[in-house]
Scaffold this active site. Structure first.
Site, mmCIF file in Angstrom:
data_model
loop_
_atom_site.group_PDB
_atom_site.id
_atom_site.type_symbol
_atom_site.label_atom_id
_atom_site.label_comp_id
_atom_site.label_asym_id
_atom_site.label_seq_id
_atom_site.Cartn_x
_atom_site.Cartn_y
_atom_site.Cartn_z
ATOM 1 N N SER A 64 -128.124 -37.172 71.575
ATOM 2 C CA SER A 64 -127.592 -36.691 71.880
ATOM 3 C C SER A 64 -127.788 -37.173 73.676
ATOM 4 O O SER A 64 -128.983 -38.055 73.500
ATOM 5 C CB SER A 64 -128.641 -35.306 72.411
ATOM 6 O OG SER A 64 -128.258 -34.301 73.328
ATOM 7 N N TYR A 111 -136.513 -30.897 70.653
ATOM 8 C CA TYR A 111 -134.496 -31.519 70.031
ATOM 9 C C TYR A 111 -134.632 -32.993 71.537
ATOM 10 O O TYR A 111 -134.611 -33.847 70.547
ATOM 11 C CB TYR A 111 -134.109 -30.756 71.100
ATOM 12 C CG TYR A 111 -132.405 -30.699 71.090
ATOM 13 C CD1 TYR A 111 -131.554 -30.699 69.826
ATOM 14 C CD2 TYR A 111 -131.346 -31.819 72.555
ATOM 15 C CE1 TYR A 111 -130.261 -30.471 69.610
ATOM 16 C CE2 TYR A 111 -130.448 -31.522 71.707
ATOM 17 C CZ TYR A 111 -129.433 -31.973 70.474
ATOM 18 O OH TYR A 111 -128.685 -31.394 70.572
HETATM 19 N N1 NAP Z 1 -122.593 -29.238 71.617
HETATM 20 C C1 NAP Z 1 -123.900 -30.353 72.389
HETATM 21 O O1 NAP Z 1 -123.589 -29.645 73.221
HETATM 22 C C2 NAP Z 1 -124.362 -31.025 71.414
HETATM 23 C C3 NAP Z 1 -123.677 -32.942 72.719
HETATM 24 C C4 NAP Z 1 -125.039 -33.529 71.741
HETATM 25 C C5 NAP Z 1 -125.327 -33.415 70.528
HETATM 26 N N2 NAP Z 1 -124.802 -32.699 69.884
HETATM 27 C C6 NAP Z 1 -125.395 -33.364 68.825
HETATM 28 O O2 NAP Z 1 -124.161 -33.080 67.851
HETATM 29 C C7 NAP Z 1 -124.336 -32.721 66.762
HETATM 30 C C8 NAP Z 1 -122.954 -31.761 66.159
HETATM 31 O O3 NAP Z 1 -123.235 -30.818 67.032
HETATM 32 P P1 NAP Z 1 -122.377 -29.292 67.635
HETATM 33 O O4 NAP Z 1 -122.408 -29.686 68.093
HETATM 34 O O5 NAP Z 1 -120.987 -29.914 66.494
HETATM 35 O O6 NAP Z 1 -122.552 -27.921 66.945
HETATM 36 P P2 NAP Z 1 -122.638 -27.468 65.600
HETATM 37 O O7 NAP Z 1 -121.281 -26.747 65.633
HETATM 38 O O8 NAP Z 1 -123.523 -25.790 65.808
HETATM 39 O O9 NAP Z 1 -122.921 -28.354 64.714
HETATM 40 C C9 NAP Z 1 -124.498 -28.198 63.902
HETATM 41 C C10 NAP Z 1 -123.685 -28.366 62.640
HETATM 42 O O10 NAP Z 1 -125.199 -28.921 61.737
HETATM 43 C C11 NAP Z 1 -125.558 -28.466 60.469
HETATM 44 N N3 NAP Z 1 -126.769 -27.923 60.179
HETATM 45 C C12 NAP Z 1 -128.079 -27.929 61.022
HETATM 46 N N4 NAP Z 1 -129.055 -27.401 59.701
HETATM 47 C C13 NAP Z 1 -128.790 -27.849 58.892
HETATM 48 C C14 NAP Z 1 -128.713 -28.287 57.716
HETATM 49 N N5 NAP Z 1 -130.726 -27.908 56.986
HETATM 50 N N6 NAP Z 1 -128.565 -28.809 57.182
HETATM 51 C C15 NAP Z 1 -127.671 -29.167 56.814
HETATM 52 N N7 NAP Z 1 -126.791 -29.077 58.133
HETATM 53 C C16 NAP Z 1 -127.502 -28.209 58.805
HETATM 54 C C17 NAP Z 1 -124.398 -27.468 61.109
HETATM 55 O O11 NAP Z 1 -124.437 -26.739 59.329
HETATM 56 P P3 NAP Z 1 -124.999 -25.457 58.800
HETATM 57 O O12 NAP Z 1 -125.476 -24.295 59.578
HETATM 58 O O13 NAP Z 1 -123.936 -24.430 57.614
HETATM 59 O O14 NAP Z 1 -125.868 -25.980 57.751
HETATM 60 C C18 NAP Z 1 -123.245 -27.616 61.318
HETATM 61 O O15 NAP Z 1 -122.213 -27.597 60.709
HETATM 62 C C19 NAP Z 1 -125.696 -31.805 66.514
HETATM 63 O O16 NAP Z 1 -126.362 -33.230 66.223
HETATM 64 C C20 NAP Z 1 -125.997 -31.165 67.891
HETATM 65 O O17 NAP Z 1 -126.794 -31.368 67.771
HETATM 66 C C21 NAP Z 1 -124.068 -31.765 70.479
#
Ligand code: NAP
Length: 236
Positions: A138, A151
């Site tokens: 991130s 985080y």
């Molecule tokens: N959105 C932003 O602004 C942003 C910015 C920078 C970085 N990120 C990072 O980008 C990555 C993807 O997130 P996203 O933004 O696409 O959000 P998201 O749609 O909430 O995706 C998060 C994913 O992580 C999975 N997950 C959560 N806990 C888990 C566990 N215990 N075991 C296996 N899978 C798990 C969820 O699946 P299940 O709940 O089905 O397990 C989901 O597929 C993350 O690492 C997040 O921290 C996001």
């Protein structure tokens, strides 16, 4: 000349929504053999319609990550790429509200899971003398913000994991890359303590932007190593 991803075997952990889901779909569109994992089996099932194999698993369970790697090897015979897109955050992220239990959960999902998934795929990659691992970290890992100590610490920890692999596995042909996206319009934002204003969301990245970046990194020849890449919204 970009490397073809046709028939490359790709595991995406955190593929049930957001960036992970779009990454799985994009690699599949390129002809890769994709194994998608996350906890929500119903969400993963939608990916099967696109020819993507699924394996529901919790990334915080080291044995489950091992089983994911074994299931992939059984089905496809090799593992070329791991994308660790799993991540979570909590409304109680400020130090005034954070507890040791919440801290442990955050480190467990965001960092331990990455190590467990990595540990599970490394033997196959060592044997192949090739492999690429992409960690979705991130902007919070590189620029201080209000995403919370747990985080930020866990996301920065991915850089340490990635660096160690660089040193210890380079001669096995294994490359890692830490991908640091800025604000992206995905479900994780629903866990913020305060709703993100619509005008800010309108300027955010879309999950397919991050997927396209990972895809383009994977298309670089094996002689190239990109240690870390930042993708920020241009207007925020
Ligand atoms: N959105 C932003 O602004 C942003 C910015 C920078 C970085 N990120 C990072 O980008 C990555 C993807 O997130 P996203 O933004 O696409 O959000 P998201 O749609 O909430 O995706 C998060 C994913 O992580 C999975 N997950 C959560 N806990 C888990 C566990 N215990 N075991 C296996 N899978 C798990 C969820 O699946 P299940 O709940 O089905 O397990 C989901 O597929 C993350 O690492 C997040 O921290 C996001």
């Amino acid at each position: 000349m970009p490397v073809s991803l046709k028939d490359q075997v790709v595991i995406v952990v955190g593929a049930s929504s957001g960036m992970g889901r779009d990454t799985a779909l994009l690699f599949a569109k390129e002809g890769a053999k994709v194994m998608a994992s996350a906890r929500r089996a119903d969400r993963l099932a939608e990916l099967e319609r696109h020819g993507i194999a699924i394996h529901p698993a919790d990334a915080t369970d080291a044995a489950a990550m091992e089983a994911l790697a074994q299931a992939t090897l059984q089905r496809f015979g090799r593992i070329d790429i791991l994308v660790f897109a799993t991540g979570t955050n909590i409304p109680d992220r400020a130090l005034t509200r954070l507890t040791p239990e919440l801290w442990n959960m955050m480190v467990s999902v965001n960092l331990n899971g990455a190590y467990y998934a990595t540990r599970a795929v490394l033997p196959a990659m060592r044997e192949q003398k090739a492999g690429s691992i992409y960690y979705i970290s991130s902007k919070s890992a590189v620029v201080p913000d209000e995403s919370g100590a747990a985080y930020q610490a866990a996301k920065r920890g991915l850089a340490g994991l990635s660096q160690a692999i660089r040193v210890e596995e380079k001669d096995n042909g294994i490359r890692t890359c830490v991908v640091c996206p800025g604000l992206t319009d995905t479900e994780i934002l629903l866990k913020r303590p305060v709703k993100t204003p619509a005008e800010t969301l309108a300027k955010a990245l879309q999950s397919e932007d991050v997927a396209e970046l990972v895809l383009s990194l994977a298309k670089l020849p094996a002689r190239c190593w990109v240690p870390e890449v930042h993708l920020f919204p241009s207007a925020i």
